[in-house]
Design an enzyme around this catalytic site. Sequence first.
Site, PDB file in Angstrom:
ATOM      1  N   ASP A 112     -40.627 -12.229  94.333  1.00 60.64           N
ATOM      2  CA  ASP A 112     -39.517 -11.328  94.031  1.00 60.64           C
ATOM      3  C   ASP A 112     -39.013 -11.497  92.601  1.00 60.64           C
ATOM      4  O   ASP A 112     -38.822 -10.530  91.881  1.00 60.64           O
ATOM      5  CB  ASP A 112     -38.367 -11.512  95.046  1.00 60.64           C
ATOM      6  CG  ASP A 112     -37.917 -12.967  95.210  1.00 60.64           C
ATOM      7  OD1 ASP A 112     -38.512 -13.873  94.579  1.00 60.64           O
ATOM      8  OD2 ASP A 112     -36.972 -13.205  95.986  1.00 60.64           O
TER       9      ASP A 112
ATOM     10  N   ASP B 258     -37.253 -17.036  87.879  1.00 62.20           N
ATOM     11  CA  ASP B 258     -35.982 -17.552  87.366  1.00 62.20           C
ATOM     12  C   ASP B 258     -36.267 -18.815  86.554  1.00 62.20           C
ATOM     13  O   ASP B 258     -36.626 -18.737  85.379  1.00 62.20           O
ATOM     14  CB  ASP B 258     -35.034 -17.777  88.544  1.00 62.20           C
ATOM     15  CG  ASP B 258     -33.647 -18.209  88.103  1.00 62.20           C
ATOM     16  OD1 ASP B 258     -33.314 -18.043  86.918  1.00 62.20           O
ATOM     17  OD2 ASP B 258     -32.881 -18.728  88.944  1.00 62.20           O
TER      18      ASP B 258
ATOM     19  N   LYS C  57     -36.021 -12.963  84.854  1.00 58.11           N
ATOM     20  CA  LYS C  57     -34.772 -13.174  84.109  1.00 58.11           C
ATOM     21  C   LYS C  57     -35.078 -13.589  82.682  1.00 58.11           C
ATOM     22  O   LYS C  57     -35.933 -14.433  82.447  1.00 58.11           O
ATOM     23  CB  LYS C  57     -33.922 -14.258  84.787  1.00 58.11           C
ATOM     24  CG  LYS C  57     -33.332 -13.785  86.096  1.00 58.11           C
ATOM     25  CD  LYS C  57     -32.317 -14.775  86.633  1.00 58.11           C
ATOM     26  CE  LYS C  57     -31.922 -14.358  88.040  1.00 58.11           C
ATOM     27  NZ  LYS C  57     -31.033 -15.326  88.688  1.00 58.11           N
TER      28      LYS C  57
END
Length: 189
Positions: free
Chosen positions: A99, A102, A130
Amino acid sequence: MQGDLERVLFDEPTIFRRLDEIAAEISVDYRNRELTVIAVLNGSLMFMADLLRRIPLPLKLDCLSVASYHGKAQTSGEVNFNQVVAPDVKDRHVLILDDILDSGHTLAAIREKLETAQPRSIRVCVLLSKRKRRAREVNADYLGFEIEDEFVVGYGLDYHERYRNLPCIGVLRKELINVNEVNPHGLRG
Ligand code: IMP
Ligand code: MG
């Protein structure tokens, strides 16, 4: 649920348009190779289902799940696999689906684990990445959207297992995030 969002980043039509593009790219790249998709549960469930139905190639699908404790009590970036046996990917062309990228701990650990099974190739596909300095550098070969370093939910992404079924992706309102948490990730991906 949608009222818990500070703002919507990507609505369903926007996500679907991007999935059309990524699926087309993957379909061209793997047209003469048999693909083995390894989806990381639970966060990639919606992404996996919608992306794979747009790829008209023969493929195998396997899932794995991890418990990552980084950002919680431990700060080691420890990633534990919930499966005892890793998927059999020897000589396969592997595409890992997750998904969100990070800190990079999860995908780096999964990639390393799968590499020990000697696949023919490994690529990584993530819906979100991110924009930040990562603890571990992971290259996403296919990427849906780049986002700022904010906590997002929806379309598979959770906060303590909630919001996965929101059809859009949005930034969770700050006052709903427990300030005592170093990092508001659930224990399961
Ligand atoms: P990493 O190991 O820090 O790269 O984080 C990977 C996992 O943390 C993802 O697969 C998600 O399950 C979770 N995660 C990271 N950022 C977010 C977020 O903004 N919202 C929801 N889950 C997140
Ligand atoms: Mg999660």
